[in-house]
Write an enzyme that holds these catalytic residues in place. Structure first.
Site, short mmCIF file in Angstrom:
data_model
loop_
_atom_site.label_atom_id
_atom_site.label_comp_id
_atom_site.label_asym_id
_atom_site.label_seq_id
_atom_site.Cartn_x
_atom_site.Cartn_y
_atom_site.Cartn_z
N SER A 11 25.72 46.74 -50.04
CA SER A 11 26.56 46.10 -49.03
C SER A 11 28.03 46.41 -49.30
CB SER A 11 26.34 44.59 -49.04
OG SER A 11 27.20 43.99 -48.11
N HIS A 71 25.09 49.28 -46.03
CA HIS A 71 25.01 48.08 -45.19
C HIS A 71 26.43 47.58 -44.92
CE1 HIS A 71 23.09 44.34 -43.74
NE2 HIS A 71 24.08 43.70 -44.35
N ASP A 110 28.75 44.75 -43.03
CA ASP A 110 28.75 43.41 -42.46
C ASP A 110 29.97 43.19 -41.59
OD1 ASP A 110 26.44 42.07 -43.76
OD2 ASP A 110 27.53 42.55 -45.60
N MET A 129 31.96 40.57 -39.51
CA MET A 129 32.07 39.11 -39.36
C MET A 129 33.29 38.78 -38.51
SD MET A 129 31.46 37.91 -43.24
CE MET A 129 30.17 38.59 -44.28
N HIS A 149 25.35 45.11 -39.69
CA HIS A 149 24.87 43.74 -39.53
C HIS A 149 25.96 42.96 -38.79
CE1 HIS A 149 23.68 39.79 -41.86
NE2 HIS A 149 23.52 39.68 -40.55
N MET A 166 27.53 39.92 -37.54
CA MET A 166 27.59 38.45 -37.63
C MET A 166 28.72 37.99 -36.72
SD MET A 166 26.87 37.98 -41.67
CE MET A 166 27.24 39.68 -42.02
N MET A 189 17.59 36.47 -43.54
CA MET A 189 18.74 36.10 -44.37
C MET A 189 18.25 35.23 -45.52
SD MET A 189 21.48 37.53 -43.14
CE MET A 189 22.48 36.84 -44.46
N GLY A 236 27.74 37.27 -52.90
CA GLY A 236 27.73 36.55 -54.19
C GLY A 236 27.09 35.18 -54.18
N ASP A 256 18.59 40.01 -47.16
CA ASP A 256 20.03 40.12 -47.35
C ASP A 256 20.57 38.82 -47.93
OD1 ASP A 256 22.73 40.72 -47.17
OD2 ASP A 256 22.78 40.82 -44.98
N GLY A 293 21.92 37.59 -52.17
CA GLY A 293 21.44 37.22 -53.51
C GLY A 293 20.32 38.11 -54.03
C1 DX5 Z 1 26.21 37.95 -46.42
C2 DX5 Z 1 26.12 39.41 -46.06
C3 DX5 Z 1 25.55 40.24 -47.16
C4 DX5 Z 1 26.32 40.24 -48.43
C5 DX5 Z 1 25.30 40.32 -49.55
O1 DX5 Z 1 26.46 37.20 -45.30
O2 DX5 Z 1 25.28 39.57 -44.92
O3 DX5 Z 1 25.27 41.57 -46.71
O4 DX5 Z 1 27.23 41.30 -48.57
O5 DX5 Z 1 25.95 40.18 -50.76
P1 DX5 Z 1 25.19 39.74 -52.09
O6 DX5 Z 1 24.16 40.79 -52.39
O7 DX5 Z 1 26.29 39.68 -53.11
O8 DX5 Z 1 24.56 38.40 -51.83
ZN ZN Z 2 24.55 41.62 -44.30
#
Ligand code: DX5
Ligand code: ZN
Length: 220
Positions: free
Chosen positions: A8, A33, A35, A37, A66, A68, A139, A147, A173, A175
């Site tokens: 990511s 990947h 994200d 947002m 992705h 969001m 998710m 993180g 996606d 953790g």
């Molecule tokens: C969270 C994102 C993830 C995030 C994952 O909302 O969609 O893609 O970057 O990060 P880690 O692997 O650190 O949880």
């Molecule tokens: Zn994501």
């Protein structure tokens, strides 16, 4: 279904994005990947299409976006222009027919289409979209930040979706690390988004190799 590892971008060193993308590719990443947002659908703002285009332009691996955001359907042209090979939208952003229309539009642009479920939504919410998607995203944290701690109670949802849809990709996606990837793979997932545990690992190549190996034990 082959195991795919998708670092990511959110977790990379933003002062050196080009170098970081090349590091991901040379460390064995299958996909990047990205994200997006908007600060409305999730309480954080990340980056946009020009950034994604620039980041993806320095490597040969595909970019998975992705979304969001509240109105992903407004940006399908921009997504195509950014070089995205797949686009994931959340199913609660619009009434079902509008989500289906957006999925059609994504596919019409030659991209793969996916639907994401936030943790509070049940596996059955994916059903109306199954004829239109190449991938489901489960998710495993509340979307918005990297993180966070993996939510183990998402595992039965992965299993239910895998039983209902044996042929689509199932992405997880949030953790994801060596241990949680194994749990998700056992439940039926095959695409692993990894932020913190890839870019921020002491050795990214070694981290990706271990995550892949852990997941491949359960390859579906
Ligand atoms: C969270 C994102 C993830 C995030 C994952 O909302 O969609 O893609 O970057 O990060 P880690 O692997 O650190 O949880
Ligand atoms: Zn994501």
């Amino acid at each position: 279904m082959s195991v795919l590892i998708a670092p990511s971008i959110l977790a990379c060193d933003m002062l050196a994005v080009g170098r970081e993308m090349k590091r991901a590719a040379s460390s064995g990443a299958d996909i990047l990947h990205a994200d997006v947002m908007d600060g409305v659908y999730v309480p954080n703002i990340s980056f946009g299409f020009d950034f994604i285009k620039a980041a993806g332009s320095v490597v040969d691996i595909p970019v998975d976006v992705h979304m969001m955001t509240v109105c992903p359907q407004k940006y399908i042209k921009e997504l195509k222009d950014s070089g995205a090979c797949s686009v994931t939208i959340h199913h609660d952003i619009a009434p079902e027919p509008d989500v289906i229309k957006a999925l059609w539009e994504i596919k019409n642009e030659g991209m793969r289409a996916a639907v994401a479920l936030r943790p509070k939504f049940p596996a059955s919410d994916i059903e109306p979209f199954l004829p239109y998607i190449d991938m489901a995203l489960v998710m495993t944290v509340e979307p918005g930040f990297g993180g966070q701690k993996f939510m183990e109670d998402m595992l039965p949802k992965i299993r239910k979706i895998r039983d209902a849809a044996p042929d689509i990709d199932i992405q997880v996606d949030g953790g994801i690390n060596e241990a949680t990837a194994a749990l998700c793979a056992e439940a039926g997932a095959n695409v692993f988004v990894v932020g913190t545990a890839s870019f921020r690992a002491p050795d990214m190549k070694e981290a990706i190799k271990k995550i892949r190996r852990a997941a491949e034990k359960f390859e579906v």
